[in-house]
Design a protein around this motif. Structure first.
Motif, short mmCIF file in Angstrom:
data_model
loop_
_atom_site.label_atom_id
_atom_site.label_comp_id
_atom_site.label_asym_id
_atom_site.label_seq_id
_atom_site.Cartn_x
_atom_site.Cartn_y
_atom_site.Cartn_z
N SER A 1 44.68 43.98 40.43
CA SER A 1 44.80 42.65 41.00
C SER A 1 44.71 42.71 42.52
O SER A 1 45.40 43.49 43.17
CB SER A 1 46.15 42.06 40.58
N ILE A 2 43.86 41.86 43.08
CA ILE A 2 43.66 41.85 44.53
C ILE A 2 44.58 40.78 45.16
O ILE A 2 44.39 39.59 44.95
CB ILE A 2 42.19 41.52 44.90
N LEU A 3 45.56 41.26 45.91
CA LEU A 3 46.51 40.36 46.59
C LEU A 3 45.88 39.76 47.83
O LEU A 3 44.94 40.32 48.35
CB LEU A 3 47.76 41.15 46.99
N ASN A 4 46.38 38.64 48.37
CA ASN A 4 47.51 37.90 47.85
C ASN A 4 47.08 36.84 46.83
O ASN A 4 47.87 36.49 45.94
CB ASN A 4 48.24 37.15 48.99
N GLY A 5 45.88 36.34 46.98
CA GLY A 5 45.47 35.14 46.25
C GLY A 5 45.58 35.21 44.74
O GLY A 5 45.73 34.19 44.08
N SER A 6 45.53 36.43 44.17
CA SER A 6 45.43 36.56 42.71
C SER A 6 46.77 36.69 42.00
O SER A 6 46.80 36.91 40.79
CB SER A 6 44.59 37.79 42.37
N ILE B 1 40.88 41.87 39.13
CA ILE B 1 41.32 40.48 38.99
C ILE B 1 41.32 39.83 40.37
O ILE B 1 42.10 40.21 41.25
CB ILE B 1 42.75 40.40 38.38
N GLU B 2 40.43 38.87 40.54
CA GLU B 2 40.31 38.17 41.82
C GLU B 2 40.54 36.68 41.62
O GLU B 2 40.17 36.13 40.58
CB GLU B 2 38.90 38.37 42.39
N ASP B 3 41.13 36.05 42.61
CA ASP B 3 41.31 34.61 42.54
C ASP B 3 39.97 33.90 42.66
O ASP B 3 39.67 32.97 41.91
CB ASP B 3 42.28 34.12 43.63
N ILE B 4 39.16 34.34 43.63
CA ILE B 4 37.92 33.61 43.90
C ILE B 4 36.87 34.57 44.47
O ILE B 4 37.19 35.46 45.24
CB ILE B 4 38.18 32.42 44.86
MG MG Z 1 41.76 37.04 47.55
#
Ligand code: MG
Ligand code: IMP
Length: 179
Positions: free
Chosen positions: A44-49, A101-104
């Motif tokens: 998971s790529i922080l912070n957005g995710s 896992i990315e938010d966007i």
């Molecule tokens: Mg991000």
């Protein structure tokens, strides 16, 4: 849902909690089948995710690990920040199946710069799962394997996504209001 103000900008409701959760449930179901017996690592790529990862991972019923890393800083409403090297990757990815896992995905710059670094550690496979895919904004060759939503090239906040650090703490996603 009503309009949402973050600093100087106004946002309008875009994706509801129910829409988001339905797509996440669908994705979890698919991953539970495709990765059964593979013990994948959800990277998971922080912070957005962080919210997306939590909601997705709690619906993963197969044996799996989760690892949170930090890659880049993001300032303002366009993707300008330089990519920073991965911080927090303390699990060996060699010989493992990795699901990023990315938010966007916006320009794809962040992942485009990170993928070779990850590949150098010789995982068995790397796939990319994103909540939001800004297909029109893609400027770097990145292949998204799983996208919950394809969205237009407009700035969004909420559900983990921020505008200058704020606006992450909502259950819905909002889109920048046309002025
Ligand atoms: Mg991000
Ligand atoms: P990329 O490297 O251009 O693909 O940008 C990816 C990162 O930029 C994401 O992980 C987000 O942190 C950030 N980002 C891109 N578009 C948006 C947006 O519309 N809202 C909030 N953050 C965004």
């Amino acid at each position: 849902m009503s309009t949402f103000k973050v600093l100087d900008k106004e946002f309008v409701p875009y994706l509801s909690e129910a829409d988001i959760q339905a797509k996440i449930a669908e994705l979890a179901k698919q991953l539970n089948v495709e990765y059964a017996g593979k013990k994948p690592i959800f990277l998971s790529i922080l912070n957005g995710s962080f919210l997306f990862t939590a909601d997705l991972f709690r619906q993963i019923t197969i044996e799996a690990e989760v690892c949170f890393i930090k890659l880049a800083s993001y300032k303002g409403t366009s993707s300008t920040g330089n990519v920073i090297t991965a911080i927090g990757l303390d699990t060996s990815v060699s010989g493992r199946d990795i699901i990023i896992i990315e938010d966007i995905i916006d320009t794809g710059k962040t992942l485009h710069h990170f993928l070779p670094q990850l590949a150098a550690q010789q995982p068995t496979s790397i796939k990319i799962a994103v909540l939001l895919n800004k297909t029109e904004a893609l400027a770097f060759p990145v292949k998204v394997d799983y996208a919950c939503f394809d969205i237009p090239n407009k700035f969004v906040v909420g559900y983990g996504l921020d505008y200058d650090g704020l606006g992450r703490n909502t259950r819905e996603i909002y889109q920048l209001k046309e002025s």
